[in-house]
Design an enzyme around this catalytic site. Structure first.
Site, mmCIF file in Angstrom:
data_model
loop_
_atom_site.group_PDB
_atom_site.id
_atom_site.type_symbol
_atom_site.label_atom_id
_atom_site.label_comp_id
_atom_site.label_asym_id
_atom_site.label_seq_id
_atom_site.Cartn_x
_atom_site.Cartn_y
_atom_site.Cartn_z
ATOM 1 N N THR A 132 0.626 -1.022 -0.001
ATOM 2 C CA THR A 132 -0.144 -0.035 -0.045
ATOM 3 C C THR A 132 0.610 1.156 -0.025
ATOM 4 O OG1 THR A 132 -1.210 1.096 1.529
ATOM 5 C CG2 THR A 132 0.194 -0.625 2.560
ATOM 6 N N GLU A 134 0.265 3.717 2.025
ATOM 7 C CA GLU A 134 -0.028 4.098 2.954
ATOM 8 C C GLU A 134 1.783 3.799 4.026
ATOM 9 O OE1 GLU A 134 -4.142 3.137 5.537
ATOM 10 O OE2 GLU A 134 -4.329 2.905 3.353
ATOM 11 N N LYS A 161 2.534 -3.281 6.964
ATOM 12 C CA LYS A 161 2.459 -3.799 5.451
ATOM 13 C C LYS A 161 4.148 -3.067 5.615
ATOM 14 C CE LYS A 161 -0.187 -4.255 3.084
ATOM 15 N NZ LYS A 161 -0.383 -6.096 1.854
ATOM 16 N N VAL A 213 -18.888 10.324 8.016
ATOM 17 C CA VAL A 213 -17.788 11.138 7.771
ATOM 18 C C VAL A 213 -17.267 11.710 8.634
ATOM 19 C CG1 VAL A 213 -16.458 13.239 6.354
ATOM 20 C CG2 VAL A 213 -18.966 12.108 5.704
ATOM 21 N N ASP A 287 -13.094 12.124 14.646
ATOM 22 C CA ASP A 287 -12.151 11.514 13.943
ATOM 23 C C ASP A 287 -11.523 10.404 14.121
ATOM 24 O OD1 ASP A 287 -10.917 12.295 11.579
ATOM 25 O OD2 ASP A 287 -9.841 13.852 11.967
HETATM 26 P P1 NAD Z 1 -9.304 -7.551 2.108
HETATM 27 O O1 NAD Z 1 -10.051 -7.799 3.361
HETATM 28 O O2 NAD Z 1 -10.660 -6.885 1.186
HETATM 29 O O3 NAD Z 1 -9.327 -9.550 1.138
HETATM 30 C C1 NAD Z 1 -7.602 -10.193 2.297
HETATM 31 C C2 NAD Z 1 -7.944 -11.845 1.704
HETATM 32 O O4 NAD Z 1 -7.264 -11.815 2.561
HETATM 33 C C3 NAD Z 1 -9.454 -11.677 2.344
HETATM 34 O O5 NAD Z 1 -9.290 -13.385 1.312
HETATM 35 C C4 NAD Z 1 -9.218 -12.793 3.571
HETATM 36 O O6 NAD Z 1 -9.706 -14.303 3.650
HETATM 37 C C5 NAD Z 1 -7.512 -13.759 3.605
HETATM 38 N N1 NAD Z 1 -6.798 -13.460 4.420
HETATM 39 C C6 NAD Z 1 -6.600 -12.334 5.708
HETATM 40 N N2 NAD Z 1 -6.401 -13.422 6.806
HETATM 41 C C7 NAD Z 1 -5.406 -14.723 6.076
HETATM 42 C C8 NAD Z 1 -4.829 -14.982 6.506
HETATM 43 N N3 NAD Z 1 -4.098 -14.737 8.195
HETATM 44 N N4 NAD Z 1 -4.247 -16.078 6.238
HETATM 45 C C9 NAD Z 1 -5.400 -16.491 4.380
HETATM 46 N N5 NAD Z 1 -6.268 -15.369 3.965
HETATM 47 C C10 NAD Z 1 -5.572 -14.092 5.063
HETATM 48 O O7 NAD Z 1 -8.069 -6.670 1.275
HETATM 49 P P2 NAD Z 1 -7.886 -6.128 0.244
HETATM 50 O O8 NAD Z 1 -8.077 -5.047 0.540
HETATM 51 O O9 NAD Z 1 -8.546 -6.670 -1.388
HETATM 52 O O10 NAD Z 1 -6.392 -5.704 -0.037
HETATM 53 C C11 NAD Z 1 -5.505 -6.754 -1.052
HETATM 54 C C12 NAD Z 1 -4.403 -7.029 -0.470
HETATM 55 O O11 NAD Z 1 -3.925 -4.878 -1.321
HETATM 56 C C13 NAD Z 1 -3.152 -6.665 0.850
HETATM 57 O O12 NAD Z 1 -2.458 -6.640 1.174
HETATM 58 C C14 NAD Z 1 -3.611 -4.708 1.294
HETATM 59 O O13 NAD Z 1 -2.867 -4.495 2.382
HETATM 60 C C15 NAD Z 1 -3.309 -4.895 -0.071
HETATM 61 N N6 NAD Z 1 -3.897 -2.922 -0.882
HETATM 62 C C16 NAD Z 1 -5.664 -3.248 -0.576
HETATM 63 C C17 NAD Z 1 -5.631 -1.553 -1.214
HETATM 64 C C18 NAD Z 1 -7.307 -1.672 -0.746
HETATM 65 O O14 NAD Z 1 -7.707 0.151 -1.008
HETATM 66 N N7 NAD Z 1 -7.940 -2.100 0.175
HETATM 67 C C19 NAD Z 1 -4.899 -0.691 -1.714
HETATM 68 C C20 NAD Z 1 -3.551 -0.718 -1.735
HETATM 69 C C21 NAD Z 1 -2.870 -2.072 -1.622
HETATM 70 P P1 TYD Z 2 -10.969 3.556 3.748
HETATM 71 O O1 TYD Z 2 -12.357 3.142 2.943
HETATM 72 O O2 TYD Z 2 -10.889 3.351 5.431
HETATM 73 O O3 TYD Z 2 -9.566 3.719 3.903
HETATM 74 P P2 TYD Z 2 -8.184 3.808 4.125
HETATM 75 O O4 TYD Z 2 -8.310 4.494 5.335
HETATM 76 O O5 TYD Z 2 -7.091 2.953 4.177
HETATM 77 O O6 TYD Z 2 -7.582 5.568 3.524
HETATM 78 O O7 TYD Z 2 -10.656 5.446 4.066
HETATM 79 C C1 TYD Z 2 -10.947 5.978 3.498
HETATM 80 C C2 TYD Z 2 -11.512 7.622 4.237
HETATM 81 O O8 TYD Z 2 -12.589 8.070 3.949
HETATM 82 C C3 TYD Z 2 -10.300 8.281 5.112
HETATM 83 O O9 TYD Z 2 -9.838 9.336 4.888
HETATM 84 C C4 TYD Z 2 -10.811 7.749 5.955
HETATM 85 C C5 TYD Z 2 -12.307 8.223 5.765
HETATM 86 N N1 TYD Z 2 -13.622 7.131 6.311
HETATM 87 C C6 TYD Z 2 -14.705 8.220 6.740
HETATM 88 O O10 TYD Z 2 -14.065 9.546 6.673
HETATM 89 N N2 TYD Z 2 -15.959 7.353 7.679
HETATM 90 C C7 TYD Z 2 -15.931 6.121 7.649
HETATM 91 O O11 TYD Z 2 -17.060 5.689 7.941
HETATM 92 C C8 TYD Z 2 -14.674 5.117 6.831
HETATM 93 C C9 TYD Z 2 -14.759 4.172 6.891
HETATM 94 C C10 TYD Z 2 -14.241 6.119 6.220
#
Ligand code: NAD
Ligand code: TYD
Length: 352
Positions: A132, A134, A161, A213, A287
Site C-alpha cells: 500500500t 500508506e 505493511k 464522515v 475523527d
Molecule cells: P481484503 O480485506 O478485502 O481481503 C483480504 C483477504 O485475505 C481475504 O480474502 C481474507 O480471507 C484473506 N486473509 C486474511 N487473513 C488471512 C490469513 N491469515 N491467511 C490467509 N488468508 C487471509 O483486502 P483487500 O482490500 O483486497 O487488500 C488485498 C491486499 O492489497 C492487502 O495486502 C492490502 O494491504 C493491499 N492493498 C489494499 C488496498 C485497498 O485499497 N484495499 C490498496 C493497496 C494495497
Molecule cells: P478507508 O476506506 O478506510 O481507507 P484508508 O483508511 O485505508 O484510506 O477510508 C478512506 C478515507 O475515508 C479515510 O480518510 C477515512 C475516511 N472514512 C470516513 O470518513 N468515514 C468512514 O466511515 C470510513 C470507513 C472512512
C-alpha cells in the site's frame, strides 16, 4: 499447465479481481487461491470462475507455517502474488496484533516456504508482494509519494505493511529471493467489503442510514478502480524488474467530503430520488485517531517503464461500482449480517 501461481487472499476484494484476470487471461497457468476465508474473504466473489479447469481453491491460514508448507509441497508454485492481509485501518486501531500476525508473520511464513521450495533455483520464479501507499505516511497539501519516498507509517495497519515490505527486501538482500513489490493507492469497485469508505456509504444510502464522515471530511485519498489495480499487478508480475518496487495510483485525488457528495449525486440519479436526498444523510463524526491527511501517488515509473495507465475515469468507475452493488444486494446482505452488525455498532454507534 505451464506454471502454477499462488494468489494469496484471492477470496478478498482485490484478490478476487486478480484471480479472475489470471484465470481468464492465462488458461495455461494453474491458479491456486490461498485464503483463510476470514470475515473479508468470500468465495461468492469468484462464483463465475470457480469451475474453470485452471482454478483451485485451497483453504490456508498463512499465520500457520505447517499449513503454508503443506500447500507449497502440494502445488510447487512457480510464482506467488501475495495479497492476503488484514486490510482495514480502523480495525488495526482496535486489534493491532491481528495485523502483526497476518501481515508480518504470515508474509514471513510465505517467504520461508518459497525460499525452501525454490532452493536457490530462481529462474522463472517470482514473489510479488502487494502493498500500500500508506507505508509512506502522510503528505501535506502538496507533493506525491515516489518509489524513493522514505517509509513513515502511522497506523498499526500501515506499520504492519511497512514491516512486511522490509521483510520482502530483506529476503532479496540476504537470500537473493526474486521479489517485486507494488505499492498502490486506495482501491474501489465491486466486491469491496462495506467497512471501507465507498461501499459503506453505498450500503448506508441504500438503507437510508447516516453517512459517517470522519472529522471535517477534508482528508484526501487517490482512488483507483480495482480492475485497473489487477491490470497493474499482471503487468508488474510479468514485466517488472526483479528486486524493484512500483507505485500504482490513479492520479485521482478526492477529499472525502467531495467524494461522498459525488456518490450521493450518482446514487440519487440511479435510485430515482430527488437531487439532494442522500446529501441529507451526511453526518460528521468523531475523527479517526492518527488520521493521515493525504495520500497521492506518482505513478510515472510504472507508466514510463511498463506502459500501464488506468483505463477508467473516476466517474465511470464509481458508476460501475454503484451499478454492481445495486445488482448484487444479496451479496451485500450476506456480508452485513452477524459479525458486521457488531463491528458497525462498536465503530459508529458511539458517534451517530
Ligand atoms: P481484503 O480485506 O478485502 O481481503 C483480504 C483477504 O485475505 C481475504 O480474502 C481474507 O480471507 C484473506 N486473509 C486474511 N487473513 C488471512 C490469513 N491469515 N491467511 C490467509 N488468508 C487471509 O483486502 P483487500 O482490500 O483486497 O487488500 C488485498 C491486499 O492489497 C492487502 O495486502 C492490502 O494491504 C493491499 N492493498 C489494499 C488496498 C485497498 O485499497 N484495499 C490498496 C493497496 C494495497
Ligand atoms: P478507508 O476506506 O478506510 O481507507 P484508508 O483508511 O485505508 O484510506 O477510508 C478512506 C478515507 O475515508 C479515510 O480518510 C477515512 C475516511 N472514512 C470516513 O470518513 N468515514 C468512514 O466511515 C470510513 C470507513 C472512512
Amino acid at each position: 499447465m505451464s506454471k502454477t501461481i499462488f494468489i494469496t487472499g484471492g477470496a478478498g476484494f482485490i484478490g478476487s479481481h486478480v484471480v479472475r484476470l489470471f484465470v481468464t487471461k492465462y488458461p495455461h497457468y494453474r491458479i491456486v487461491n490461498i485464503d483463510a476465508l476470514t470475515y473479508a474473504g468470500n468465495l461468492e466473489n469468484l462464483k463465475d470462475i470457480q469451475a474453470a479447469p485452471n482454478y483451485v481453491f485451497e483453504k490456508v491460514n498463512i499465520v500457520n507455517p505447517e499449513e503454508v508448507t503443506a500447500a507449497f509441497n502440494k502445488y510447487q508454485p512457480d510464482g506467488i502474488i501475495h495479497l492476503a492481509a488484514e486490510s482495514h485501518v480502523d480495525r488495526s486501531i482496535t486489534s493491532p496484533l491481528d495485523f502483526v500476525y497476518t501481515n508480518v508473520i504470515g508474509t514471513v511464513n510465505l517467504l520461508n516456504a518459497a525460499k525452501e521450495l525454490w532452493k536457490d533455483q530462481y529462474p522463472g520464479k517470482r514473489f510479488h508482494h502487494v502493498s500500500t501507499d500508506e507505508v509512506y505516511g502522510a503528505l501535506g497539501t502538496t507533493g506525491f509519494f515516489t518509489e524513493e519516498t522514505k517509509y513513515d507509517p502511522h497506523s498499526p495497519y500501515s506499520a504492519s505493511k511497512a514491516s512486511s515490505d522490509h521483510f520482502i527486501h530483506a529476503y532479496a538482500d540476504t537470500y537473493e529471493l526474486p521479489v517485486i513489490i507494488t505499492n498502490c493507492s486506495n482501491n474501489y469497485g465491486p466486491n469491496h467489503f462495506p467497512e471501507k469508505l465507498i461501499p459503506l456509504m453505498i450500503h448506508n444510502i441504500i438503507h437510508n442510514k447516516p453517512l459517517p464522515v470522519y472529522g471535517d471530511g477534508k482528508y484526501t485519498r487517490d482512488w483507483l478502480y480495482v480492475v485497473d489495480h489487477a491490470r497493474a499487478i499482471d503487468c508488474v508480475f510479468h514485466e517488472g524488474k526483479t528486486g524493484e518496487k512500483y507505485n500504482v495510483g490513479g492520479l485521482n485525488e478526492w477529499q472525502n467530503i467531495d467524494l461522498v457528495k459525488l456518490l450521493c449525486k450518482q446514487m440519487d440519479e440511479k435510485l430515482g430520488h430527488p437531487a439532494g436526498t442522500s446529501d441529507k444523510l451526511i453526518t460528521f463524526v468523531k475523527d479517526r485517531p492518527g488520521h493521515d491527511l493525504r495520500y497521492a501517488i506518482d505513478a510515472s515509473k510504472i507508466k514510463n517503464e511498463l506502459g500501464w495507465t488506468p483505463s477508467v475515469t473516476f466517474e465511470q468507475g464509481l458508476s460501475l461500482t454503484i451499478d454492481w452493488y445495486l445488482a448484487n444486494k444479496e451479496w451485500l446482505d450476506h456480508v452485513t449480517t452477524g459479525d458486521y452488525q457488531q463491528y458497525y455498532n462498536n465503530q459508529y454507534n458511539s458517534s451517530i
